[in-house]
Motif scaffolding. Structure first.
Motif, PDB file in Angstrom:
ATOM      1  N   GLU A 133       1.148  -1.328   0.137  1.00 36.46           N
ATOM      2  CA  GLU A 133      -0.362   0.254  -0.017  1.00 36.46           C
ATOM      3  C   GLU A 133       0.680   1.296   0.084  1.00 36.46           C
ATOM      4  O   GLU A 133       2.123   1.208   0.850  1.00 36.46           O
ATOM      5  CB  GLU A 133      -1.263  -0.722   1.163  1.00 36.46           C
ATOM      6  CG  GLU A 133      -1.493  -1.305   1.210  1.00 36.46           C
ATOM      7  CD  GLU A 133      -2.683  -0.585   2.477  1.00 36.46           C
ATOM      8  OE1 GLU A 133      -2.712  -0.055   3.201  1.00 36.46           O
ATOM      9  OE2 GLU A 133      -3.458  -1.413   3.361  1.00 36.46           O
ATOM     10  N   VAL A 134       0.706   2.398  -0.963  1.00 36.95           N
ATOM     11  CA  VAL A 134       0.999   3.503  -0.919  1.00 36.95           C
ATOM     12  C   VAL A 134       0.165   4.567  -0.833  1.00 36.95           C
ATOM     13  O   VAL A 134      -0.873   4.521  -1.060  1.00 36.95           O
ATOM     14  CB  VAL A 134       1.557   3.533  -2.668  1.00 36.95           C
ATOM     15  CG1 VAL A 134       2.758   5.121  -1.895  1.00 36.95           C
ATOM     16  CG2 VAL A 134       2.728   2.419  -2.412  1.00 36.95           C
ATOM     17  N   SER A 135       0.908   5.653  -0.074  1.00 35.61           N
ATOM     18  CA  SER A 135       0.391   7.142   0.539  1.00 35.61           C
ATOM     19  C   SER A 135       1.073   7.817  -0.264  1.00 35.61           C
ATOM     20  O   SER A 135       2.454   7.833  -0.241  1.00 35.61           O
ATOM     21  CB  SER A 135       0.123   7.051   1.899  1.00 35.61           C
ATOM     22  OG  SER A 135       0.909   7.273   2.450  1.00 35.61           O
ATOM     23  N   PRO A 136       1.096   9.462  -0.520  1.00 37.12           N
ATOM     24  CA  PRO A 136       2.398   9.936  -0.306  1.00 37.12           C
ATOM     25  C   PRO A 136       3.142  10.419   0.086  1.00 37.12           C
ATOM     26  O   PRO A 136       4.644  10.120  -0.617  1.00 37.12           O
ATOM     27  CB  PRO A 136       0.711  11.631  -0.274  1.00 37.12           C
ATOM     28  CG  PRO A 136      -0.450  10.968  -0.674  1.00 37.12           C
ATOM     29  CD  PRO A 136      -0.748  10.032  -0.066  1.00 37.12           C
ATOM     30  N   ASN A 137       3.528   9.955   1.393  1.00 40.66           N
ATOM     31  CA  ASN A 137       4.493   9.936   2.591  1.00 40.66           C
ATOM     32  C   ASN A 137       4.630   8.586   3.137  1.00 40.66           C
ATOM     33  O   ASN A 137       5.707   8.973   3.931  1.00 40.66           O
ATOM     34  CB  ASN A 137       4.695  11.161   3.163  1.00 40.66           C
ATOM     35  CG  ASN A 137       5.065  12.572   2.585  1.00 40.66           C
ATOM     36  OD1 ASN A 137       5.616  12.687   1.458  1.00 40.66           O
ATOM     37  ND2 ASN A 137       3.478  13.535   2.624  1.00 40.66           N
TER      38      ASN A 137
END
Length: 293
Positions: A175-179
């Motif tokens: 999973e990836v979010s902006p930071n």
């Protein structure tokens, strides 16, 4: 006619001189000893100076005698060491010749491999690093094993990218979010990593158990024997994990299914390296379902 047993030295002037000198030396030694005894009793500083003077005279002589004694006593050891060094040198020469043959064989295999790759027009790929990020959190108290990185899509992190530490593989991004990025650790029961054994290239599968250990399963149809200490690295199969990244080491002897300890523990790491997928076009990595509450 035999001489009488109790002859006096008066018949020989040399014997008389020798007896006189021995008496003089004995009396002189006794006087010197008495003087030194009195000097040490009534004037210790002066006795210390006299003792230092005699030490300066005696020390070089004693050192020379000690060097001679050590040299003479070391002759047998030196002879034994000489023959021992010769035998060891012969053994090392034989080992060098054997290693030279292995090196020549490895060079021949490398050249043949390069030639075959050129004939088949194979294209090698190197997984370039994306970013080095800090591991801010890793779950260690539940059966699901995840970690969180303080780098996300703004830093170039994408879903499916492998994550490794200095000692070996840690997991892959799910999973990836902006930071931030969530990493599925290889210790998680949902994690499956294609591996191979270092000593013979045996293909296998490394799966997490959720308790901090791995299970190594043989990927071949035949029964495989695992020995304690067998090391496994990524094989590159599947196109996600680059090959030759250390994964784990077998703990004890087993057949077909072995218990292994991971070589990289996320609980002891501060930083991790996110790399490109080995072959991104091989397939998409789907994130696992969320864990039940």
């Amino acid at each position: 006619m035999a001489p009488p047993p109790n002859r006096r030295p008066g018949f020989s002037r040399r014997a008389q001189y020798g007896l006189f000198i021995s008496y003089v030396v004995a009396v002189g030694g006794a006087l010197v000893g008495a003087c030194l005894l009195l000097l040490s009793t009534f004037n210790p500083p002066a006795f210390a100076a006299v003792r230092g003077f005699f030490s300066e005279i005696v020390t070089p002589i004693a050192s020379g005698l000690d060097w001679t004694r050590r040299g003479v006593s070391g002759i047998p050891g030196g002879i034994a060491s000489y023959f021992g060094v010769r035998s060891e040198n012969a053994a090392l020469r034989a080992q060098v010749e054997r290693d030279r043959a292995l090196v020549d064989q490895a060079r021949a295999i490398t050249n043949e491999n390069r030639r075959l790759r050129a004939m088949l027009r194979l294209r090698d790929r190197t997984a370039e690093p994306v970013v080095a990020a800090r591991l801010v959190y890793s779950s260690a108290s539940s059966t699901r094993r995840f970690a969180v990185l303080n780098a996300g899509s703004w830093q170039g992190v994408r879903t499916g990218m492998p994550v490794r530490g200095p000692n070996g593989l840690i997991g892959r991004v799910v999973e990836v979010s902006p930071n931030t990025a969530r990493v599925l650790l290889i210790l998680d029961p949902e994690s499956i990593v294609p591996v191979r054994r270092v000593r013979d290239g045996l293909p296998a599968i490394a799966a997490g158990r959720g308790d901090g250990l791995l299970e190594i399963r043989s990927a071949s149809a035949a029964q495989a024997q695992f020995e304690a200490g067998d090391a496994f690295v990524t094989s590159g199969v599947g196109g996600v994990f680059p090959p030759n990244i250390a994964v784990g080491r077998v703990s004890r002897r087993a057949r077909d299914l072995a218990e292994a300890a991971p070589l990289a523990s996320p609980d002891t790491l501060d930083f991790a390296l996110v790399q490109q997928m080995f072959l991104p076009e091989a397939g998409q990595v789907r994130a696992p379902e969320a864990a039940p509450r």
